[in-house]
Design a protein around this motif. Structure first.
Motif, PDB file in Angstrom:
ATOM      1  N   TRP A   1      -8.455   8.524   5.104  1.00  0.00           N
ATOM      2  CA  TRP A   1      -9.087   9.354   4.092  1.00  0.00           C
ATOM      3  C   TRP A   1      -7.998   9.828   3.145  1.00  0.00           C
ATOM      4  O   TRP A   1      -7.066  10.511   3.560  1.00  0.00           O
ATOM      5  CB  TRP A   1      -9.803  10.546   4.735  1.00  0.00           C
ATOM      6  CG  TRP A   1     -10.924  10.130   5.620  1.00  0.00           C
ATOM      7  CD1 TRP A   1     -10.891   9.977   6.970  1.00  0.00           C
ATOM      8  CD2 TRP A   1     -12.249   9.785   5.226  1.00  0.00           C
ATOM      9  NE1 TRP A   1     -12.108   9.569   7.441  1.00  0.00           N
ATOM     10  CE2 TRP A   1     -12.956   9.443   6.385  1.00  0.00           C
ATOM     11  CE3 TRP A   1     -12.904   9.746   3.994  1.00  0.00           C
ATOM     12  CZ2 TRP A   1     -14.293   9.063   6.361  1.00  0.00           C
ATOM     13  CZ3 TRP A   1     -14.233   9.368   3.962  1.00  0.00           C
ATOM     14  CH2 TRP A   1     -14.919   9.040   5.134  1.00  0.00           C
ATOM     15  N   LEU A   2      -8.106   9.476   1.861  1.00  0.00           N
ATOM     16  CA  LEU A   2      -7.038   9.715   0.897  1.00  0.00           C
ATOM     17  C   LEU A   2      -7.610  10.250  -0.414  1.00  0.00           C
ATOM     18  O   LEU A   2      -8.805  10.136  -0.675  1.00  0.00           O
ATOM     19  CB  LEU A   2      -6.285   8.403   0.599  1.00  0.00           C
ATOM     20  CG  LEU A   2      -5.724   7.617   1.790  1.00  0.00           C
ATOM     21  CD1 LEU A   2      -5.254   6.239   1.328  1.00  0.00           C
ATOM     22  CD2 LEU A   2      -4.588   8.382   2.452  1.00  0.00           C
ATOM     23  N   ASN A   3      -6.711  10.809  -1.232  1.00  0.00           N
ATOM     24  CA  ASN A   3      -7.139  11.184  -2.590  1.00  0.00           C
ATOM     25  C   ASN A   3      -6.443  10.354  -3.659  1.00  0.00           C
ATOM     26  O   ASN A   3      -6.794  10.459  -4.839  1.00  0.00           O
ATOM     27  CB  ASN A   3      -6.951  12.680  -2.852  1.00  0.00           C
ATOM     28  CG  ASN A   3      -5.502  13.130  -2.674  1.00  0.00           C
ATOM     29  OD1 ASN A   3      -4.572  12.327  -2.742  1.00  0.00           O
ATOM     30  ND2 ASN A   3      -5.309  14.414  -2.439  1.00  0.00           N
ATOM     31  N   GLN A   4      -5.479   9.506  -3.250  1.00  0.00           N
ATOM     32  CA  GLN A   4      -4.868   8.587  -4.202  1.00  0.00           C
ATOM     33  C   GLN A   4      -4.117   7.487  -3.467  1.00  0.00           C
ATOM     34  O   GLN A   4      -3.686   7.662  -2.319  1.00  0.00           O
ATOM     35  CB  GLN A   4      -3.930   9.314  -5.170  1.00  0.00           C
ATOM     36  CG  GLN A   4      -2.728   9.967  -4.518  1.00  0.00           C
ATOM     37  CD  GLN A   4      -1.872  10.682  -5.554  1.00  0.00           C
ATOM     38  OE1 GLN A   4      -2.373  11.289  -6.501  1.00  0.00           O
ATOM     39  NE2 GLN A   4      -0.564  10.621  -5.395  1.00  0.00           N
ATOM     40  N   ILE A   5      -3.974   6.342  -4.130  1.00  0.00           N
ATOM     41  CA  ILE A   5      -3.239   5.217  -3.568  1.00  0.00           C
ATOM     42  C   ILE A   5      -2.806   4.290  -4.705  1.00  0.00           C
ATOM     43  O   ILE A   5      -3.476   4.216  -5.750  1.00  0.00           O
ATOM     44  CB  ILE A   5      -4.094   4.427  -2.542  1.00  0.00           C
ATOM     45  CG1 ILE A   5      -3.229   3.405  -1.786  1.00  0.00           C
ATOM     46  CG2 ILE A   5      -5.282   3.745  -3.213  1.00  0.00           C
ATOM     47  CD1 ILE A   5      -3.936   2.744  -0.615  1.00  0.00           C
ATOM     48  N   LYS A   6      -1.688   3.623  -4.487  1.00  0.00           N
ATOM     49  CA  LYS A   6      -1.235   2.585  -5.412  1.00  0.00           C
ATOM     50  C   LYS A   6      -1.119   1.288  -4.624  1.00  0.00           C
ATOM     51  O   LYS A   6      -0.491   1.248  -3.564  1.00  0.00           O
ATOM     52  CB  LYS A   6       0.119   2.945  -6.033  1.00  0.00           C
ATOM     53  CG  LYS A   6       0.622   1.913  -7.041  1.00  0.00           C
ATOM     54  CD  LYS A   6       1.926   2.363  -7.700  1.00  0.00           C
ATOM     55  CE  LYS A   6       2.396   1.355  -8.743  1.00  0.00           C
ATOM     56  NZ  LYS A   6       3.637   1.801  -9.429  1.00  0.00           N
TER      57      LYS A   6
ATOM     58  N   LEU B   1       0.853  -1.186   0.000  1.00  0.00           N
ATOM     59  CA  LEU B   1       0.000   0.000   0.000  1.00  0.00           C
ATOM     60  C   LEU B   1       0.887   1.233   0.000  1.00  0.00           C
ATOM     61  O   LEU B   1       1.683   1.439   0.920  1.00  0.00           O
ATOM     62  CB  LEU B   1      -0.905   0.013   1.237  1.00  0.00           C
ATOM     63  CG  LEU B   1      -1.699  -1.268   1.526  1.00  0.00           C
ATOM     64  CD1 LEU B   1      -2.510  -1.103   2.802  1.00  0.00           C
ATOM     65  CD2 LEU B   1      -2.598  -1.629   0.355  1.00  0.00           C
ATOM     66  N   ASP B   2       0.745   2.053  -1.039  1.00  0.00           N
ATOM     67  CA  ASP B   2       1.617   3.209  -1.205  1.00  0.00           C
ATOM     68  C   ASP B   2       0.759   4.455  -1.403  1.00  0.00           C
ATOM     69  O   ASP B   2       0.070   4.608  -2.407  1.00  0.00           O
ATOM     70  CB  ASP B   2       2.526   2.992  -2.431  1.00  0.00           C
ATOM     71  CG  ASP B   2       3.589   4.071  -2.570  1.00  0.00           C
ATOM     72  OD1 ASP B   2       3.651   4.976  -1.704  1.00  0.00           O
ATOM     73  OD2 ASP B   2       4.345   4.026  -3.554  1.00  0.00           O
ATOM     74  N   TYR B   3       0.804   5.348  -0.399  1.00  0.00           N
ATOM     75  CA  TYR B   3       0.095   6.615  -0.518  1.00  0.00           C
ATOM     76  C   TYR B   3       0.948   7.710   0.098  1.00  0.00           C
ATOM     77  O   TYR B   3       1.774   7.472   0.976  1.00  0.00           O
ATOM     78  CB  TYR B   3      -1.291   6.559   0.122  1.00  0.00           C
ATOM     79  CG  TYR B   3      -1.355   5.919   1.489  1.00  0.00           C
ATOM     80  CD1 TYR B   3      -1.258   6.678   2.640  1.00  0.00           C
ATOM     81  CD2 TYR B   3      -1.537   4.545   1.611  1.00  0.00           C
ATOM     82  CE1 TYR B   3      -1.329   6.087   3.900  1.00  0.00           C
ATOM     83  CE2 TYR B   3      -1.616   3.937   2.858  1.00  0.00           C
ATOM     84  CZ  TYR B   3      -1.504   4.715   3.993  1.00  0.00           C
ATOM     85  OH  TYR B   3      -1.560   4.136   5.224  1.00  0.00           O
TER      86      TYR B   3
ATOM     87  N   ASN C   1      -4.147   1.553  -9.264  1.00  0.00           N
ATOM     88  CA  ASN C   1      -3.795   2.964  -9.107  1.00  0.00           C
ATOM     89  C   ASN C   1      -5.102   3.740  -9.039  1.00  0.00           C
ATOM     90  O   ASN C   1      -5.827   3.831 -10.027  1.00  0.00           O
ATOM     91  CB  ASN C   1      -2.965   3.446 -10.294  1.00  0.00           C
ATOM     92  CG  ASN C   1      -1.560   2.880 -10.275  1.00  0.00           C
ATOM     93  OD1 ASN C   1      -0.722   3.313  -9.503  1.00  0.00           O
ATOM     94  ND2 ASN C   1      -1.304   1.893 -11.122  1.00  0.00           N
ATOM     95  N   VAL C   2      -5.397   4.283  -7.859  1.00  0.00           N
ATOM     96  CA  VAL C   2      -6.700   4.905  -7.630  1.00  0.00           C
ATOM     97  C   VAL C   2      -6.515   6.372  -7.247  1.00  0.00           C
ATOM     98  O   VAL C   2      -5.670   6.705  -6.417  1.00  0.00           O
ATOM     99  CB  VAL C   2      -7.469   4.181  -6.504  1.00  0.00           C
ATOM    100  CG1 VAL C   2      -8.866   4.785  -6.344  1.00  0.00           C
ATOM    101  CG2 VAL C   2      -7.570   2.692  -6.786  1.00  0.00           C
ATOM    102  N   ARG C   3      -7.315   7.218  -7.853  1.00  0.00           N
ATOM    103  CA  ARG C   3      -7.333   8.630  -7.483  1.00  0.00           C
ATOM    104  C   ARG C   3      -8.762   9.160  -7.591  1.00  0.00           C
ATOM    105  O   ARG C   3      -9.615   8.561  -8.247  1.00  0.00           O
ATOM    106  CB  ARG C   3      -6.400   9.459  -8.368  1.00  0.00           C
ATOM    107  CG  ARG C   3      -6.748   9.458  -9.852  1.00  0.00           C
ATOM    108  CD  ARG C   3      -5.754  10.279 -10.652  1.00  0.00           C
ATOM    109  NE  ARG C   3      -6.020  10.198 -12.077  1.00  0.00           N
ATOM    110  CZ  ARG C   3      -6.858  10.997 -12.734  1.00  0.00           C
ATOM    111  NH1 ARG C   3      -7.531  11.936 -12.065  1.00  0.00           N
ATOM    112  NH2 ARG C   3      -7.046  10.865 -14.033  1.00  0.00           N
TER     113      ARG C   3
END
Length: 291
Positions: free
Chosen positions: A248-253, A174-176, A276-278
Motif C-alpha cells: 500500500w503506497l502513495n507514490q512510486i517510480k 521499482l522505487d518507492y 511516476n505515480v502518486r
C-alpha cells in the motif's frame, strides 16, 4: 445546471440511447440540463473545455472508463468540479467497482440526490488516472487483442489462451520511499485505485478513499503456471496467492533500461518511458448514492 457529456458511439454504443432516456426523465422532473454529444473522444475534450469556460462546474459523464479518463484530463482543475457517472454497461469497470447503478434512470436519480463523496485519483506522469494501471502479461495480451478485427469476450479469452503463457517478463526498477529501489523481472503488475480492469478483479481490496493505491505484482512464473495465475484475476484470488507481492503506497517510480513500458491505463494501451505515480487523496467530488 447538469452538463451531460455523452460518449462517442464507437466507444460506447449505448451512450446516446441511454442519454435520451435520461433527458426524458430530467424533463419530467423539470431539472435544468444541457447535453453534449460527441463523434470522437477529441469532441469530448472540446465540449468539456467550452462548458468550463462558461463557468459551469456540474457534470454527468455517460460512458465508460475510457471516456471518464478523457473527461478528467480535459479539466484544468478537478477540485472545482462535481461529477456524476452513468455507466453504459454492467461491466464498466470503475462504475461497477463503486457500485453505481447500470440502469441509466436509477443512476441519474442517484446523482440528483446531490450526495457528494470525495474520492482519490492517481497522477501518472502528467495525466489523471481514475481507475488503475496494469503492466506485464495483461498489457501484452491486450495489445494482441486490439489487433483482432472482432473484439468480444470470446476473442479476449482466445488472446489469453494463445499468449498467456508466452510472456517472459519485463525487467523493471521499482522505487518507492518505504523501501530501497529494487529490480524485478515482472510477469504481472497492477497499481489499483479502483479494483476492476476489463472485468478482471485485479484487487478486491482496493479503496478509493484511503489516500493510498495498492501495488500488486508477481515475478515471472514457470510456463505452466502463467495462464493459471492470470485466470485467478477473474475472481480476485491472486491477491491471496503466495506468488503475489502486495504493498500500500502513495507514490512510486517505475523505470527500465529500455525507457519503454507498455501499460493499460484506464482501459487504453499506452507506451511510456517511465511511470511516476502518486495519489491525490479525496481530490474528486463524486455524486454518488449514499450507502
Amino acid at each position: 445546471m447538469l452538463n451531460i457529456i455523452v460518449a462517442p458511439y464507437d466507444v460506447c454504443d449505448k451512450g446516446e440511447s441511454y442519454t435520451k432516456k435520461i433527458v426524458s426523465y430530467l424533463k419530467s422532473e423539470k431539472v435544468e440540463f444541457s447535453v453534449y454529444f460527441s463523434k470522437t473522444l477529441d469532441d469530448v475534450v472540446t465540449s468539456v473545455q467550452e462548458v468550463l469556460a462558461l463557468g459551469e462546474t456540474e457534470f454527468v459523464v455517460v460512458g465508460n472508463d475510457i471516456v471518464l479518463n478523457k473527461f478528467l484530463n480535459a479539466v484544468k482543475d478537478v477540485s472545482k468540479i462535481k461529477l456524476g457517472i452513468v455507466p453504459t454497461s454492467r461491466h464498466d469497470d470503475f462504475s461497477e467497482f463503486l457500485g453505481v447503478s447500470s440502469n441509466p434512470i436509477q443512476a441519474i436519480k442517484d446523482i440528483l440526490t446531490k450526495h457528494i463523496e470525495n474520492i482519490d485519483y492517481l497522477i501518472l506522469n502528467d495525466q489523471i488516472v481514475l481507475n488503475n494501471i496494469l503492466v506485464g502479461a495483461s498489457a501484452e495480451i491486450f495489445e494482441v487483442y486490439n489487433q483482432y478485427k472482432m473484439k468480444n469476450a470470446f476473442t479476449q479469452k482466445l488472446a489469453t489462451m494463445q499468449y498467456g503463457d508466452k510472456f517472459e517478463g519485463i525487467s523493471l526498477n521499482l522505487d518507492y520511499k518505504s523501501s530501497k529501489a529494487k529490480n524485478e523481472n515482472i510477469f504481472e503488475l497492477s497499481i489499483a485505485n479502483g479494483g476492476i480492469s476489463r472485468k478482471n478483479h485485479i484487487n478486491p481490496l482496493a479503496n478509493v478513499k484511503d489516500g493510498l493505491f495498492n501495488l500488486n505484482y508477481a515475478t515471472v512464473l514457470q510456463k505452466n503456471e502463467r495462464k493459471k495465475y492470470l485466470n485467478l484475476f477473474k475472481s480476485g484470488k491472486q491477491i491471496y496467492d503466495n506468488k503475489t507481492k502486495q504493498f500500500w503506497l502513495n507514490q512510486i517510480k517505475i523505470t527500465n533500461e529500455e525507457n519503454h513500458i507498455k501499460a493499460i491505463v484506464d482501459g487504453t494501451l499506452q507506451n511510456l518511458e517511465e511511470l511516476n505515480v502518486r495519489v491525490v487523496e479525496g481530490g474528486l467530488k463524486l455524486y454518488k448514492k449514499e450507502n
